[in-house]
Design a protein around this motif. Structure first.
Motif, PDB file in Angstrom:
ATOM      1  N   UNK A 149       0.810  -1.219   0.000  1.00  0.00           N
ATOM      2  CA  UNK A 149       0.000   0.000   0.000  1.00  0.00           C
ATOM      3  C   UNK A 149       0.846   1.273   0.000  1.00  0.00           C
ATOM      4  N   UNK A 150       2.160   1.129  -0.045  1.00  0.00           N
ATOM      5  CA  UNK A 150       3.036   2.292  -0.125  1.00  0.00           C
ATOM      6  C   UNK A 150       2.810   3.265   1.020  1.00  0.00           C
ATOM      7  N   UNK A 151       2.721   4.558   0.666  1.00  0.00           N
ATOM      8  CA  UNK A 151       2.515   5.611   1.660  1.00  0.00           C
ATOM      9  C   UNK A 151       1.033   5.983   1.772  1.00  0.00           C
ATOM     10  N   UNK A 152       0.177   5.104   1.306  1.00  0.00           N
ATOM     11  CA  UNK A 152      -1.278   5.308   1.363  1.00  0.00           C
ATOM     12  C   UNK A 152      -1.677   6.623   0.676  1.00  0.00           C
ATOM     13  N   UNK A 153      -1.110   6.820  -0.499  1.00  0.00           N
ATOM     14  CA  UNK A 153      -1.461   7.993  -1.300  1.00  0.00           C
ATOM     15  C   UNK A 153      -2.304   7.545  -2.486  1.00  0.00           C
ATOM     16  N   UNK A 154      -2.851   8.509  -3.215  1.00  0.00           N
ATOM     17  CA  UNK A 154      -3.738   8.204  -4.322  1.00  0.00           C
ATOM     18  C   UNK A 154      -3.115   7.319  -5.377  1.00  0.00           C
ATOM     19  N   UNK A 155      -1.803   7.458  -5.571  1.00  0.00           N
ATOM     20  CA  UNK A 155      -1.126   6.669  -6.594  1.00  0.00           C
ATOM     21  C   UNK A 155      -0.745   5.285  -6.099  1.00  0.00           C
ATOM     22  N   UNK A 156      -0.833   5.066  -4.769  1.00  0.00           N
ATOM     23  CA  UNK A 156      -0.506   3.759  -4.205  1.00  0.00           C
ATOM     24  C   UNK A 156      -1.658   2.783  -4.393  1.00  0.00           C
ATOM     25  N   UNK A 157      -1.389   1.542  -4.131  1.00  0.00           N
ATOM     26  CA  UNK A 157      -2.452   0.537  -4.173  1.00  0.00           C
ATOM     27  C   UNK A 157      -3.544   0.904  -3.181  1.00  0.00           C
TER      28      UNK A 157
END
Length: 201
Positions: A157-165
């Motif tokens: 989920x990465x950094x939980x940003x719009x571009x992340x999963x």
């Protein structure tokens, strides 16, 4: 009961990422949702952000803080000196990681009062992802060790940003808060029943 969203720094606003979607979902649960862009949203100076939170909440203790990245820092610092219902920490850290912008914020200038943060609220929920490219998972795990929250760790989920999963939605966050509210309501009903029973006897 209020829910205050605290976004991240670096120019982030209330319209970014999953904030609006989560805010809509939480409002259906009967919460008064506060979702606004904070002033000084590039550096996110500690004194400016905490003062803004104080004015938004007016010292109200019936509040849930939902902090993402720098917003999680603000949520933790606020809880050091204020009573809350609970808080949700997304992509939290505890050091500036050598980043000049983070150093300038002032959030790391004093020691963390972990015990106060825990004592001033009924529960803490924490989310992090192993592949967060901005905050190493070790940072989040250290916070987990200090605060003993209800902890959820993802892998992608990465950094939980719009571009992340996950994109513009964060159903796990909404579900976790909903569960806490249901537990709170159930406890309140039990206490009411207990008072009624003792009164009758």
């Amino acid at each position: 009961m209020k829910a205050l969203f605290i976004h991240g720094n670096g120019g982030c606003t209330a319209s970014h990422h999953w904030y609006k979607s989560a805010a809509r979902e939480l409002s259906t649960l009967g919460l008064e949702v506060i979702l606004e862009t904070f002033p000084d949203n590039v550096i996110a100076h500690r004194d400016i952000w905490l003062d803004f939170m104080e004015k938004q909440l007016g010292g109200d203790s019936k509040v849930i803080l939902i902090g993402h990245s720098s917003g999680a820092l603000a949520a933790m610092r606020y809880a050091e000196t204020h009573s809350l219902i609970g808080s949700v920490l997304v992509s939290a850290c505890h050091t500036d990681l050598g980043d000049p912008t983070e150093q300038a914020s002032g959030f790391y200038d004093t020691h963390w009062q972990w015990e106060a943060i825990k004592a001033n609220q009924q529960w803490i929920i924490q989310f992090h992802s192993e592949d967060d490219h901005l905050i190493p998972v070790e940072e989040a795990r250290f916070v987990r060790e200090q605060l003993t929250p209800e902890y959820y760790e993802f892998k992608n989920r990465g950094h939980f940003m719009g571009s992340d999963s996950g994109g513009k939605d964060f159903p796990e966050l909404v579900a976790a808060i909903k569960q806490k509210l249901q537990e709170r309501n159930a406890l309140s009903q039990l206490e009411t029943q207990d008072v009624f029973t003792r009164t009758r006897t």
